[in-house]
Design a protein around this motif. Structure first.
Motif, PDB file in Angstrom:
ATOM      1  N   SER A  71     -14.869   9.470  17.243  1.00  0.00           N
ATOM      2  CA  SER A  71     -14.336   9.881  15.949  1.00  0.00           C
ATOM      3  C   SER A  71     -15.003   9.052  14.858  1.00  0.00           C
ATOM      4  CB  SER A  71     -12.822   9.665  15.915  1.00  0.00           C
ATOM      5  OG  SER A  71     -12.312   9.867  14.614  1.00  0.00           O
ATOM      6  N   GLY A  72     -15.061   9.608  13.658  1.00  0.00           N
ATOM      7  CA  GLY A  72     -15.576   8.853  12.524  1.00  0.00           C
ATOM      8  C   GLY A  72     -14.491   8.131  11.772  1.00  0.00           C
ATOM      9  N   CYS A  73     -13.254   8.198  12.251  1.00  0.00           N
ATOM     10  CA  CYS A  73     -12.122   7.554  11.592  1.00  0.00           C
ATOM     11  C   CYS A  73     -11.657   6.375  12.432  1.00  0.00           C
ATOM     12  CB  CYS A  73     -10.976   8.548  11.414  1.00  0.00           C
ATOM     13  SG  CYS A  73      -9.485   7.830  10.672  1.00  0.00           S
ATOM     14  N   VAL A  74     -11.419   5.224  11.767  1.00  0.00           N
ATOM     15  CA  VAL A  74     -10.975   4.027  12.475  1.00  0.00           C
ATOM     16  C   VAL A  74      -9.536   3.648  12.115  1.00  0.00           C
ATOM     17  CG1 VAL A  74     -13.305   3.118  12.767  1.00  0.00           C
ATOM     18  CG2 VAL A  74     -11.988   2.505  10.713  1.00  0.00           C
ATOM     19  N   GLY A  75      -8.868   4.473  11.299  1.00  0.00           N
ATOM     20  CA  GLY A  75      -7.461   4.235  11.003  1.00  0.00           C
ATOM     21  C   GLY A  75      -7.176   3.129  10.010  1.00  0.00           C
ATOM     22  N   CYS A  76      -8.149   2.797   9.152  1.00  0.00           N
ATOM     23  CA  CYS A  76      -7.942   1.711   8.191  1.00  0.00           C
ATOM     24  C   CYS A  76      -7.048   2.122   7.025  1.00  0.00           C
ATOM     25  CB  CYS A  76      -9.284   1.211   7.656  1.00  0.00           C
ATOM     26  SG  CYS A  76     -10.182   2.393   6.609  1.00  0.00           S
ATOM     27  N   GLY A  77      -6.959   3.443   6.733  1.00  0.00           N
ATOM     28  CA  GLY A  77      -6.083   3.945   5.680  1.00  0.00           C
ATOM     29  C   GLY A  77      -6.647   3.841   4.275  1.00  0.00           C
ATOM     30  N   ARG A  78      -7.882   3.396   4.109  1.00  0.00           N
ATOM     31  CA  ARG A  78      -8.440   3.241   2.761  1.00  0.00           C
ATOM     32  C   ARG A  78      -8.485   4.566   2.002  1.00  0.00           C
ATOM     33  NH1 ARG A  78     -11.917  -0.389   5.648  1.00  0.00           N
ATOM     34  NH2 ARG A  78     -11.955  -2.521   4.773  1.00  0.00           N
ATOM     35  N   CYS A  79      -8.834   5.641   2.694  1.00  0.00           N
ATOM     36  CA  CYS A  79      -8.954   6.931   2.006  1.00  0.00           C
ATOM     37  C   CYS A  79      -7.611   7.386   1.445  1.00  0.00           C
ATOM     38  CB  CYS A  79      -9.541   7.987   2.940  1.00  0.00           C
ATOM     39  SG  CYS A  79      -8.552   8.314   4.415  1.00  0.00           S
ATOM     40  N   ILE A  80      -6.511   6.968   2.074  1.00  0.00           N
ATOM     41  CA  ILE A  80      -5.174   7.316   1.583  1.00  0.00           C
ATOM     42  C   ILE A  80      -4.850   6.504   0.339  1.00  0.00           C
ATOM     43  CG2 ILE A  80      -2.727   7.410   2.176  1.00  0.00           C
ATOM     44  CD1 ILE A  80      -3.545   7.475   5.141  1.00  0.00           C
ATOM     45  N   VAL A  81      -5.103   5.207   0.407  1.00  0.00           N
ATOM     46  CA  VAL A  81      -4.751   4.297  -0.688  1.00  0.00           C
ATOM     47  C   VAL A  81      -5.556   4.586  -1.942  1.00  0.00           C
ATOM     48  CG1 VAL A  81      -4.780   1.878  -1.412  1.00  0.00           C
ATOM     49  CG2 VAL A  81      -4.005   2.487   0.892  1.00  0.00           C
ATOM     50  N   TRP A  82      -6.845   4.829  -1.779  1.00  0.00           N
ATOM     51  CA  TRP A  82      -7.725   4.929  -2.945  1.00  0.00           C
ATOM     52  C   TRP A  82      -7.985   6.357  -3.388  1.00  0.00           C
ATOM     53  CZ3 TRP A  82      -8.067   0.602  -5.516  1.00  0.00           C
ATOM     54  CH2 TRP A  82      -7.798  -0.587  -4.828  1.00  0.00           C
ATOM     55  N   CYS A  83      -7.223   7.303  -2.856  1.00  0.00           N
ATOM     56  CA  CYS A  83      -7.267   8.676  -3.374  1.00  0.00           C
ATOM     57  C   CYS A  83      -6.365   8.753  -4.596  1.00  0.00           C
ATOM     58  CB  CYS A  83      -6.783   9.660  -2.309  1.00  0.00           C
ATOM     59  SG  CYS A  83      -6.586  11.356  -2.926  1.00  0.00           S
ATOM     60  N   PRO A  84      -6.888   9.090  -5.779  1.00  0.00           N
ATOM     61  CA  PRO A  84      -6.038   9.133  -6.977  1.00  0.00           C
ATOM     62  C   PRO A  84      -4.954  10.191  -6.908  1.00  0.00           C
ATOM     63  CG  PRO A  84      -8.217  10.036  -7.440  1.00  0.00           C
ATOM     64  CD  PRO A  84      -8.293   9.416  -6.085  1.00  0.00           C
ATOM     65  N   ALA A  85      -5.125  11.186  -6.022  1.00  0.00           N
ATOM     66  CA  ALA A  85      -4.098  12.216  -5.850  1.00  0.00           C
ATOM     67  C   ALA A  85      -3.157  11.888  -4.698  1.00  0.00           C
ATOM     68  CB  ALA A  85      -4.755  13.576  -5.616  1.00  0.00           C
ATOM     69  N   GLY A  86      -3.385  10.776  -4.000  1.00  0.00           N
ATOM     70  CA  GLY A  86      -2.511  10.373  -2.909  1.00  0.00           C
ATOM     71  C   GLY A  86      -2.576  11.282  -1.688  1.00  0.00           C
ATOM     72  N   ILE A  87      -3.701  11.915  -1.447  1.00  0.00           N
ATOM     73  CA  ILE A  87      -3.829  12.788  -0.282  1.00  0.00           C
ATOM     74  C   ILE A  87      -3.908  11.931   0.978  1.00  0.00           C
ATOM     75  CG2 ILE A  87      -5.284  14.502   0.870  1.00  0.00           C
ATOM     76  CD1 ILE A  87      -6.157  15.419  -1.940  1.00  0.00           C
ATOM     77  N   ASP A  88      -3.110  12.278   1.960  1.00  0.00           N
ATOM     78  CA  ASP A  88      -2.956  11.500   3.185  1.00  0.00           C
ATOM     79  C   ASP A  88      -3.503  12.324   4.345  1.00  0.00           C
ATOM     80  OD1 ASP A  88      -2.020  10.261   5.501  1.00  0.00           O
ATOM     81  OD2 ASP A  88      -0.090   9.700   4.613  1.00  0.00           O
ATOM     82  N   LEU A 121       0.823  -1.201   0.000  1.00  0.00           N
ATOM     83  CA  LEU A 121       0.000   0.000   0.000  1.00  0.00           C
ATOM     84  C   LEU A 121       0.860   1.256   0.000  1.00  0.00           C
ATOM     85  CD1 LEU A 121      -2.508  -1.104   2.799  1.00  0.00           C
ATOM     86  CD2 LEU A 121      -2.696  -1.522   0.336  1.00  0.00           C
ATOM     87  N   GLU A 122       0.332   2.307  -0.619  1.00  0.00           N
ATOM     88  CA  GLU A 122       0.948   3.623  -0.587  1.00  0.00           C
ATOM     89  C   GLU A 122      -0.124   4.645  -0.925  1.00  0.00           C
ATOM     90  OE1 GLU A 122       3.871   4.118  -3.626  1.00  0.00           O
ATOM     91  OE2 GLU A 122       2.713   3.002  -5.110  1.00  0.00           O
ATOM     92  N   PRO A 123       0.112   5.920  -0.663  1.00  0.00           N
ATOM     93  CA  PRO A 123      -0.880   6.921  -1.059  1.00  0.00           C
ATOM     94  C   PRO A 123      -1.167   6.844  -2.556  1.00  0.00           C
ATOM     95  CG  PRO A 123       0.700   7.886   0.456  1.00  0.00           C
ATOM     96  CD  PRO A 123       1.217   6.523   0.108  1.00  0.00           C
ATOM     97  N   GLY A 124      -2.402   6.569  -2.889  1.00  0.00           N
ATOM     98  CA  GLY A 124      -2.789   6.455  -4.290  1.00  0.00           C
ATOM     99  C   GLY A 124      -2.309   5.183  -4.955  1.00  0.00           C
ATOM    100  N   GLY A 125      -1.927   4.151  -4.181  1.00  0.00           N
ATOM    101  CA  GLY A 125      -1.385   2.931  -4.779  1.00  0.00           C
ATOM    102  C   GLY A 125      -1.740   1.680  -4.004  1.00  0.00           C
ATOM    103  N   TYR A 126      -2.087   0.610  -4.742  1.00  0.00           N
ATOM    104  CA  TYR A 126      -2.467  -0.674  -4.151  1.00  0.00           C
ATOM    105  C   TYR A 126      -1.983  -1.775  -5.075  1.00  0.00           C
ATOM    106  CZ  TYR A 126      -5.630  -4.439  -2.493  1.00  0.00           C
ATOM    107  OH  TYR A 126      -6.159  -5.608  -2.010  1.00  0.00           O
ATOM    108  N   ARG A 127      -1.234  -2.738  -4.548  1.00  0.00           N
ATOM    109  CA  ARG A 127      -0.739  -3.850  -5.355  1.00  0.00           C
ATOM    110  C   ARG A 127      -0.815  -5.142  -4.533  1.00  0.00           C
ATOM    111  NH1 ARG A 127      -1.115  -0.476  -8.520  1.00  0.00           N
ATOM    112  NH2 ARG A 127       0.321   0.255 -10.146  1.00  0.00           N
ATOM    113  N   LEU A 128      -1.196  -6.229  -5.203  1.00  0.00           N
ATOM    114  CA  LEU A 128      -1.094  -7.540  -4.593  1.00  0.00           C
ATOM    115  C   LEU A 128       0.356  -7.997  -4.602  1.00  0.00           C
ATOM    116  CD1 LEU A 128      -4.119  -9.530  -6.102  1.00  0.00           C
ATOM    117  CD2 LEU A 128      -3.941  -8.527  -3.817  1.00  0.00           C
ATOM    118  N   ARG A 129       0.706  -8.793  -3.625  1.00  0.00           N
ATOM    119  CA  ARG A 129       2.048  -9.371  -3.593  1.00  0.00           C
ATOM    120  C   ARG A 129       1.959 -10.776  -3.016  1.00  0.00           C
ATOM    121  NH1 ARG A 129       3.956  -9.678   1.568  1.00  0.00           N
ATOM    122  NH2 ARG A 129       2.986  -8.299   3.119  1.00  0.00           N
TER     123      ARG A 129
END
Length: 376
Positions: free
Chosen positions: A344-361, A61-69
């Motif tokens: 809080s409405g955030c649970v720390g899963c990080g999905r919004c970071i990964v699936w943002c096409p601009a990589g906003i964290d 995983l990375e901002p704006g990036g997801y790959r299987l390994r």
């Protein structure tokens, strides 16, 4: 002496036990939903057997990036959160509310009252377990469709032993281990030198009843220590951190921060963050008729505060700029959610970071807002 309400001690199962768990759930009439590899991602879908679980697959995983390994072991749950969350089953992306047909005397309206499916969720991460609890508070009013689907849902949590590069559940107090409630069974996978096995914690009476029908054995103290240590070690390997100190006040005091202009220059207002978020719940209602005018339907669908039409009132949209829409989303998620729902409405899963096409964290945005406040 154990009391009548005491839950059984942890048990140990192997791969045959995992398959027996699946078979027991099917025999009880559950529709088993779990992770599986599909279209280059690990998605949540109906499972036809336990063999469809993503054995041997991990993710990068990375901002704006997801790959299987490929993993070095055969772990079934050695991956982080994928693009979907369990909310799509309890709070569907699109649902018909009623339909109307023209008759000789006017219109006959029929509400959709189909029997809700009996879901068994296999592989719920602790962060997603907390997200379900949050949605229970938001949408679980007695008599609601959500409440009907939620009432019969059988939840098998999976304690996290390998967080992703964008995970920060420890910061939000939502993982990597499941609390002692909110699930029927909780698995901790061990796929190392001691053989492929799962420590099973029981969270409810119906969970205990299912476990009794599965091949299992007493968990040795060494197995319990190994499982608990793996979860504790995962807590120290989070890919991200969020400073939650005074976060609610930070959001309230940052309305005019210059950082909002910076993020607005990058944000595409596509709404991906709200679609992948396991707690976002906003919807819109659509009415449609056929070409003859004889039949009409009303549908509820997911919507997003990033959509211009979402805040449209007579005369125009309330939030016309990307700046105002991103600010609304982040301020609500981390700040005013507390006022509405007590957390809080955030649970720390990080999905919004990964699936943002601009990589906003969002963890970086909070750091920037905090730094700007301290400078001023």
């Amino acid at each position: 002496m154990p009391t009548a309400t005491a839950l059984p001690a942890p048990r140990l199962i192997d791969l045959d036990g995992l398959d027996a768990l699946y078979q027991a759930l099917v025999a009880d009439g559950y529709r088993v939903i779990g992770p599986a590899v599909q279209d280059g991602a690990i998605v949540l879908r109906d499972l036809s057997s336990a063999a469809e679980l993503p054995f041997g697959w991990g993710v990068r995983l990375e901002p704006g990036g997801y790959r299987l390994r490929r993993r070095d072991d055969h772990a079934a749950f050695g991956h982080s959160a994928g693009p979907q969350s369990w909310k799509r089953f309890l709070h569907p992306p699109r649902e018909r509310l009623w339909s109307a047909t023209r008759t000789a005397g006017g219109f006959e309206v029929t509400e959709d009252q189909a029997e809700p499916p009996r879901y068994a969720f296999l592989g719920v991460r602790p962060c997603d377990l907390r997200a379900i609890e949050i949605q229970d508070r938001v949408l679980g009013q007695p008599g609601s469709r959500y409440a009907e689907r939620r009432a019969d849902a059988f939840v098998i949590a999976v304690n996290c032993t390998e967080p992703g590069e964008t995970c920060f559940c420890v910061s939000m107090g939502t993982g990597p281990g499941a609390d002692q409630d909110g699930f029927d069974l909780a698995l901790t996978e061990m796929a190392g030198d001691g053989g492929h096995r799962f420590l099973v914690d029981v969270g409810s009476a119906r969970g205990a009843a299912v476990l009794e029908r599965m091949p299992s054995r007493d968990a040795a103290e060494a197995d319990i220590r190994t499982a608990r240590s793996a979860v504790e070690a995962a807590a120290g390997r989070m890919g991200r951190q969020m400073d939650t100190g005074d976060l609610r006040e930070l959001m309230a005091d940052s309305h005019d921060a210059a950082r909002w202009d910076d993020v607005a220059a990058r944000c595409l207002t596509c709404g991906n963050c709200t679609m992948t978020c396991p707690t976002c719940f906003c919807t819109s209602v659509e009415d449609s008729t056929d070409l003859t005018g004889e039949h009409a339907e009303r549908w509820e669908r997911w919507d997003s505060c990033f959509d211009l039409d979402f805040s449209y009132l007579h005369g125009g949209s309330v939030r016309t700029s990307p700046k105002s829409r991103y600010r609304q989303w982040l301020t609500h998620k981390l700040g005013t959610w507390h006022d509405q729902f007590g957390s809080s409405g955030c649970v720390g899963c990080g999905r919004c970071i990964v699936w943002c096409p601009a990589g906003i964290d969002l963890t970086e945005e909070v750091k920037a807002l905090r730094a700007e406040q301290e400078e001023s």
